[in-house]
Design an enzyme around this catalytic site. Structure first.
Site, short mmCIF file in Angstrom:
data_model
loop_
_atom_site.label_atom_id
_atom_site.label_comp_id
_atom_site.label_asym_id
_atom_site.label_seq_id
_atom_site.Cartn_x
_atom_site.Cartn_y
_atom_site.Cartn_z
N MET A 255 20.58 15.46 -7.84
CA MET A 255 21.17 14.98 -9.08
C MET A 255 20.39 15.47 -10.29
SD MET A 255 23.85 13.46 -10.13
CE MET A 255 24.55 12.29 -8.96
N GLU B 79 5.32 -3.05 1.93
CA GLU B 79 5.96 -4.18 1.26
C GLU B 79 7.29 -3.78 0.62
OE1 GLU B 79 1.54 -5.09 1.31
OE2 GLU B 79 2.77 -3.35 0.76
N PHE C 181 -10.95 -10.89 -6.22
CA PHE C 181 -10.49 -9.81 -5.35
C PHE C 181 -9.02 -9.99 -5.00
CE2 PHE C 181 -9.93 -8.11 -0.97
CZ PHE C 181 -10.08 -6.76 -1.28
N GLN C 182 -8.22 -8.94 -5.23
CA GLN C 182 -6.79 -8.91 -4.97
C GLN C 182 -6.02 -10.00 -5.72
OE1 GLN C 182 -6.05 -8.61 -0.69
NE2 GLN C 182 -6.22 -6.38 -0.83
N LYS D 78 -3.89 -19.48 -1.89
CA LYS D 78 -4.33 -19.60 -0.50
C LYS D 78 -4.73 -21.03 -0.14
CE LYS D 78 -7.22 -17.27 2.92
NZ LYS D 78 -8.20 -16.17 3.16
#
Length: 581
Positions: free
Chosen positions: A492, A71, A133-134, A183
């Protein structure tokens, strides 16, 4: 002409088909609305909460969906697409971990004012707040790093919300807008009617500036003996580069462009002094400190530009032009505030701006300073120097490539030694400084400009953060040319530890990194390695000649530093110049 007419007709037919009122699902509404907003490419990664959306994409060919491997790769690619094209970038992810994997990319876009519409799935509305869930409260998590966000609870609101999201993202001070779609909302049906108008209470960005403020700026330029223009990313985002050129050349004012402003003014012009700030040029930093007038056009007065605020531009009257009034006076006290869109404000100013006649001696001084203090480094015929690599890349691409970078030493060398003459040809993470940004953003830039050369310059550290996106380039034959400046160290961080922390190096060794040639080849990408100048030029030319994606690993010395450098707590004219001076 026939082909063009056919294309216009087919586009019109597409829009007519997408605009047709119909009873459809929320997922179908989303896809239709994206097409109506002019979206031609979406970057995403599916999961349970967005399966209705991805099911609606089955056989859907009216925009391209690019499946990334993470993602974070998706949102950085959408970001690169937006910066390169000037359009709104779009990405999709599922709920929970899919959504939270977008957070760094959202913050990156927010800090740099990049227009994105970020679409996330969520659990069904009846499960919200139950720790299902999620489930993740992504609107709450991202509230400080989005311009606006929506949690859609009624499918009938989707067309309006999507149209508003694109409007908000790409107007005023641009930025990311998040749309969280549960959903069940994506599966519910309702009558779809396109929304073409926007009316958002309290949201009405100022575009044109007040004339008295412009008049004050014009008068200040006429009276100035040592004027300087500081131009930032706002010039690029507004499309105001031509107006900036006219303004600066009419007034004859020396100009410095920030990291995100590179390309807003041609680097070959005699008025251009280079980049200011921590790793800015000697001339730009000294000019700001010696100026009696500093005209800030679309820059934030970021701390990497100003360094020690107490002592920044100590003798200058400050003019600040910005579309976001919150930025004016936030860091540096402003004498002449001008709120408005950069392109529009400069169009207003160009009608009246006159040559700064009192600044002739100042212009001569600037030209002499550029001759006396150019950027420089100690070259070598034994080891490969990263600065030389960037110069070689510039030479072989004739300065015409779209260049993306990751974050670190290679980023600063690219900003210093690749000369940009066009806007939207330089794509880098400025405000957030996001490692892992460089390579996936080049994928988005290439999707935005399939006919242009896109070069991604990365360090060996940042490249490993999103290296899995090599698969996307290989599978889709996205012809990005990737340069890895491999110094086997977090460069750096090492430089700071050497110069500021008395050479106490700590946890910076990247010598155990993979063989980047073998890694690239494992993904099906052509790859080369170079350890000296001859190998470097041959490998890079071979990569440019290769029709698909290619990676070149440039093995450079690990103890090279970026100069000039201003250490924290110092004013920008207190520079470490290195061995070249």
């Amino acid at each position: 002409m026939v082909a063009q007419s056919a294309t216009l007709r087919s586009k019109g037919e597409l829009m007519e088909r997408m605009s047709k009122p119909d009873v459809i699902t929320g997922s179908e509404m989303l896809l239709r609305s994206l097409v109506l907003e002019g979206v031609d490419c979406v970057f995403g990664y599916p999961g349970g909460a967005v399966l209705f959306i991805y099911d609606a994409m089955h056989g859907f060919s009216d925009f391209h969906h690019l499946l990334t491997r993470h993602e974070q790769g998706a949102i950085h690619a959408a970001d690169g697409y937006a910066r390169a094209s000037g359009k709104v970038g779009v990405c999709i992810a599922t709920s929970g971990p899919g959504a939270t994997n977008l957070v760094t990319g959202i913050a990156t876009a927010y800090m740099d004012s990049v227009p994105l519409v970020v679409i996330t799935g969520n659990v069904a509305t009846n499960f919200i707040g139950t720790d299902a869930f999620q489930e993740a409260d992504i609107t709450g998590i991202t509230m400080p790093i989005t311009k606006h966000s929506y949690l859609v609870r009624d499918v009938k609101d989707l067309p309006r919300i999507i149209h508003e999201a694109f409007h908000i993202a790409n107007t005023g001070r641009k930025g990311p807008v998040l749309i969280d779609i549960p959903k069940d909302v994506s599966s519910h049906k309702a009558m779809f009617k396109p929304v073409n108008e926007v009316s958002i209470r309290g949201y009405n960005p100022t575009v044109s500036a007040k004339k008295p403020q412009i008049d004050k700026m014009i008068k200040a330029i006429e009276e100035a003996e040592r004027p300087v223009i500081l131009a930032g990313g706002g010039v690029v985002y507004s499309g105001g580069h031509e107006e900036l050129y006219e303004f600066a050349t009419k007034a004859g004012v020396p100009i410095t462009t920030t990291l995100l402003g590179l390309g807003a003014f041609p680097s070959g012009h005699e008025l251009w002094m280079g980049m200011p700030g921590m790793h800015g040029t000697f001339t730009a930093n000294k000019a700001i400190q010696g100026a009696d007038l500093l005209v800030n056009i679309g820059a934030r007065f970021d701390d990497r530009v100003t360094m020690k605020l107490d002592g920044f531009a100590p003798n200058a009257k400050i003019v600040h032009i910005d579309i976001d009034p919150a930025e004016i006076g936030k860091n540096v006290p402003t004498d002449i505030p001008i709120v408005g869109d950069i392109k529009t404000v400069l169009q207003q100013a160009n009608k009246e701006v006159k040559y700064a006649a009192k600044a002739d001696a100042w212009r001569a001084h600037i030209q002499q300073s550029k001759l006396d203090h150019p950027l420089g480094y100690v070259d070598s015929e034994v080891v490969l120097k990263p600065q030389w690599v960037i110069e070689m890349i510039h030479e072989t691409t004739k300065g015409e490539a779209i260049v993306t970078t990751d974050v670190g030493q290679h980023q600063m060398w690219a900003a210093q030694y690749y000369r940009f003459n066009q806007p939207r040809s330089w794509i880098t993470s400025g405000g957030l400084g996001t490692m892992g940004f460089g390579f996936p953003s080049s994928i988005g830039a290439q999707m935005a400009h399939p006919d242009r050369l896109v070069v991604s310059i990365n360090g060996d550290g940042g490249m490993q953060m999103c290296a899995q996106e090599l698969a996307v380039c290989a599978i889709n034959n996205i012809p990005v040319k990737v340069a890895i400046i491999n110094n086997q160290v977090l460069g750096m961080v090492r430089q700071w530890q050497e110069l500021i922390y008395e050479n106490r190096t700590s946890h910076i060794d990247l010598a155990g990194s993979p063989d980047f040639v073998k890694l690239s080849e494992a993904y099906g990408v052509k790859a080369f390695r170079a350890t000296n100048k001859e190998e470097a030029r041959d490998a890079w030319i071979a990569a440019l000649d290769h029709p698909g994606p290619a990676v070149v690993e440039f093995v450079v010395r690990k103890d090279e530093n970026v100069y000039p450098m201003v250490t924290q707590g110092s004013t920008i004219d207190d520079m470490l110049l290195g061995d070249s001076e």
